[in-house]
Design a protein around this motif. Structure first.
Motif, PDB file in Angstrom:
ATOM      1  N   VAL A 318      -1.084   0.309  13.933  1.00 60.82           N
ATOM      2  CA  VAL A 318      -0.996   0.005  12.436  1.00 60.82           C
ATOM      3  C   VAL A 318      -1.876   0.697  11.625  1.00 60.82           C
ATOM      4  O   VAL A 318      -2.604   1.751  11.993  1.00 60.82           O
ATOM      5  N   LYS A 322      -2.176   0.441   4.617  1.00 60.07           N
ATOM      6  CA  LYS A 322      -0.967  -0.299   4.276  1.00 60.07           C
ATOM      7  C   LYS A 322      -0.961  -1.733   4.614  1.00 60.07           C
ATOM      8  O   LYS A 322      -0.072  -2.593   3.765  1.00 60.07           O
ATOM      9  N   CYS A 323      -1.481  -1.980   5.562  1.00 58.85           N
ATOM     10  CA  CYS A 323      -1.277  -3.480   5.722  1.00 58.85           C
ATOM     11  C   CYS A 323      -2.126  -4.609   4.922  1.00 58.85           C
ATOM     12  O   CYS A 323      -3.153  -4.364   4.531  1.00 58.85           O
ATOM     13  N   THR A 324      -1.116  -5.558   4.424  1.00 59.38           N
ATOM     14  CA  THR A 324      -1.694  -6.698   3.768  1.00 59.38           C
ATOM     15  C   THR A 324      -2.096  -7.888   4.680  1.00 59.38           C
ATOM     16  O   THR A 324      -2.530  -8.988   4.099  1.00 59.38           O
ATOM     17  N   CYS A 329       4.751  -9.562  11.569  1.00 53.80           N
ATOM     18  CA  CYS A 329       4.789  -8.927  12.644  1.00 53.80           C
ATOM     19  C   CYS A 329       4.504  -9.800  13.819  1.00 53.80           C
ATOM     20  O   CYS A 329       5.275  -9.884  14.890  1.00 53.80           O
ATOM     21  N   ARG A 344      -5.745  -7.870  10.546  1.00 54.24           N
ATOM     22  CA  ARG A 344      -5.209  -6.618  10.761  1.00 54.24           C
ATOM     23  C   ARG A 344      -4.382  -6.935  12.252  1.00 54.24           C
ATOM     24  O   ARG A 344      -5.074  -7.596  12.993  1.00 54.24           O
ATOM     25  N   CYS A 358       8.251  -4.875  15.130  1.00 58.66           N
ATOM     26  CA  CYS A 358       7.367  -4.906  14.079  1.00 58.66           C
ATOM     27  C   CYS A 358       7.258  -3.632  13.433  1.00 58.66           C
ATOM     28  O   CYS A 358       7.192  -3.645  12.109  1.00 58.66           O
ATOM     29  N   CYS A 362       8.181  -4.716   9.348  1.00 58.36           N
ATOM     30  CA  CYS A 362       6.915  -4.973   8.328  1.00 58.36           C
ATOM     31  C   CYS A 362       7.215  -4.597   7.197  1.00 58.36           C
ATOM     32  O   CYS A 362       7.880  -3.336   6.792  1.00 58.36           O
ATOM     33  N   GLN A 364       5.478  -3.829   4.758  1.00 57.77           N
ATOM     34  CA  GLN A 364       4.795  -2.692   4.065  1.00 57.77           C
ATOM     35  C   GLN A 364       4.992  -1.278   4.736  1.00 57.77           C
ATOM     36  O   GLN A 364       4.276  -0.404   4.434  1.00 57.77           O
ATOM     37  N   ALA A 366       3.726  -0.746   7.431  1.00 56.14           N
ATOM     38  CA  ALA A 366       2.344  -0.615   8.171  1.00 56.14           C
ATOM     39  C   ALA A 366       2.285  -0.322   9.436  1.00 56.14           C
ATOM     40  O   ALA A 366       1.131   0.053  10.040  1.00 56.14           O
ATOM     41  N   VAL A 367       3.599  -0.525  10.067  1.00 57.30           N
ATOM     42  CA  VAL A 367       3.425  -0.317  11.661  1.00 57.30           C
ATOM     43  C   VAL A 367       4.133   0.951  12.027  1.00 57.30           C
ATOM     44  O   VAL A 367       5.253   1.159  11.798  1.00 57.30           O
TER      45      VAL A 367
END
Ligand code: SF4
Ligand code: SF4
Length: 393
Positions: A318, A322-324, A329, A344, A358, A362, A364, A366-367
């Motif tokens: 991750v 970026k992860c919200t 996921c 997270r 994932c 995702c 975003q 983010a992965v």
């Protein structure tokens, strides 16, 4: 007199695909007609080879006009048609982009088919009885549930197995990083070929239609582009490959996938037992898949060695910035290998099957994919900023 066990159609066509629909139709007529393979109300999966974003004329991917013709034919038989593949590329939305940029989505939807990325469809865990290498794997659901699979491979050389054809084409039914696991398990040409045959026992196409209009040999440089100008079709994918590799300058017995498949009773690789309909092999100019056998073997050795170090080390990772914390996921992971810690995702790498759903899904982006310390250095990227775009053939 030798018993003929199966028939393979070899039909010439223009090398710019301008008359490819006629060639595909003629090829199917020569092996019994579409009604022999497709009945109304069946769920048909058409599986092209969509390795990367380059179109069919590059020699790398099944041309969208070949795939779309098969969609049209299946629709004429009254069937529902899904076209799907998982590409060999690794970055967010890779397979979807490959489907779009090769023209496959637009051509096949216009012909009445539904087009899906196997990286976005659900996948199912499948055990393979009597497998020697690939004892279980996750397979894209449409490939398991289809009544009929039509495999549509490309005429291409391959670093490990010498030839990428109809038997190998089902590898793209494994989503995302499941192909990575296959490459790790298939650490030698012989093991990889056996693995492909293991997979072939559970994903058996009813029909194979090879795009050998344009192909690629050697080490896949632009100068290695080949133009056999052929459609090769048959009910037996092993026999279709055997005919293709003969045109490519090999004895089918030299291609481990074909030898193992034939020895296992999964098809016919002996050209004496294959009836050729259409153009005679003697009248077709060879399209040499390999120009230098030593260089080809060396490349195969390097590929299998390097893949053990780099390709097989991929893990999801991750990017916290970026992860919200949306948990999407968690929902898409087929094996519940993700939990949340401090909003997270946390990856349980012992459970992870490297499908990279994932990564693919995702919202975003983010992965990312971590290639391991050595792999990241070779790929020229830091561990925290990966958007890998390498191709796993
Ligand atoms: S789907 Fe993406 S944004 Fe949502 S929790 Fe997972 S990594 Fe974070
Ligand atoms: S964590 Fe789950 S979704 Fe992500 S790669 Fe692993 S198995 Fe696939």
């Amino acid at each position: 007199m030798v018993d003929v066990n199966t028939r393979v159609a070899v039909v010439r066509t223009q090398r710019n695909y301008s008359e490819v629909e006629e060639a595909v139709r003629e090829a199917l007529d020569l092996i019994g007609g579409p009604g022999s393979f497709i009945q109304s109300d069946q769920d048909i999966l058409i599986k092209p080879n969509l390795l990367n974003t380059k179109g069919g004329e590059s020699g790398m991917t099944t041309d969208s006009r070949v795939t779309a013709t098969l969609v049209k034919i299946a629709r004429e038989q009254g069937s529902k048609v899904v076209v799907g593949d998982s590409s060999g590329m690794r970055f967010h939305g890779a397979s979807e982009r490959v489907i779009r940029e090769t023209g496959t989505r637009s051509a096949c939807e216009a012909a009445g088919g539904q087009v899906v990325s196997f990286d976005s469809t659900p996948s199912l865990r499948v055990e393979i009885p009597d497998a020697r290498i690939l004892k279980e794997c996750y397979v894209a659901q449409p490939a398991i549930e289809a009544d009929v699979i039509i495999t549509v491979p490309k005429f291409k050389s391959h670093a490990l197995t010498k030839f990428t054809g109809a038997v190998k084409n089902q590898l793209g039914c494994l989503p995302g990083g499941q192909k990575t696991i296959a490459h790790r398990l298939g650490s030698t040409p012989e093991r990889f070929a056996q693995l492909l045959v293991d997979l072939y026992t559970i994903i058996r196409p009813r029909l194979a239609v090879m795009d050998a209009v344009v192909g690629i040999g050697g080490l896949w440089r632009s100068t290695d582009r080949l133009t056999p100008g052929l459609i090769i079709a048959g009910e037996d994918a092993v026999a279709v490959d055997a005919v293709a590799v003969r045109i490519g300058g090999f004895d089918p017995g030299d291609v481990p996938t074909l030898r193992i498949a034939a020895e296992s009773g999964l098809g016919v690789a002996d050209l004496n037992c294959i009836e050729i309909a259409g153009s005679r092999l003697e009248d077709i100019a060879p399209a040499h898949l390999v120009s230098n056998r030593r260089i080809s073997d060396l490349f195969g050795f390097l590929f299998s060695t390097l893949s053990q170090f780099f390709i097989s080390k991929q893990n999801p990772k991750v990017h916290p910035e970026k992860c919200t914390g949306c948990t999407h996921c968690l929902e898409v992971c087929p094996v519940e290998a993700i939990s949340m810690a401090s909003d997270r995702p946390l990856f349980n790498l012992d459970e992870c099957i490297r499908c990279f759903c994932c990564h693919e899904l995702c919202p975003q982006q983010a992965v990312g994919i971590d290639w391991g310390l050595l792999g990241n250095r070779v790929m020229g990227r830091s561990r925290s900023s990966q958007t890998s775009a390498e191709t796993i053939p």
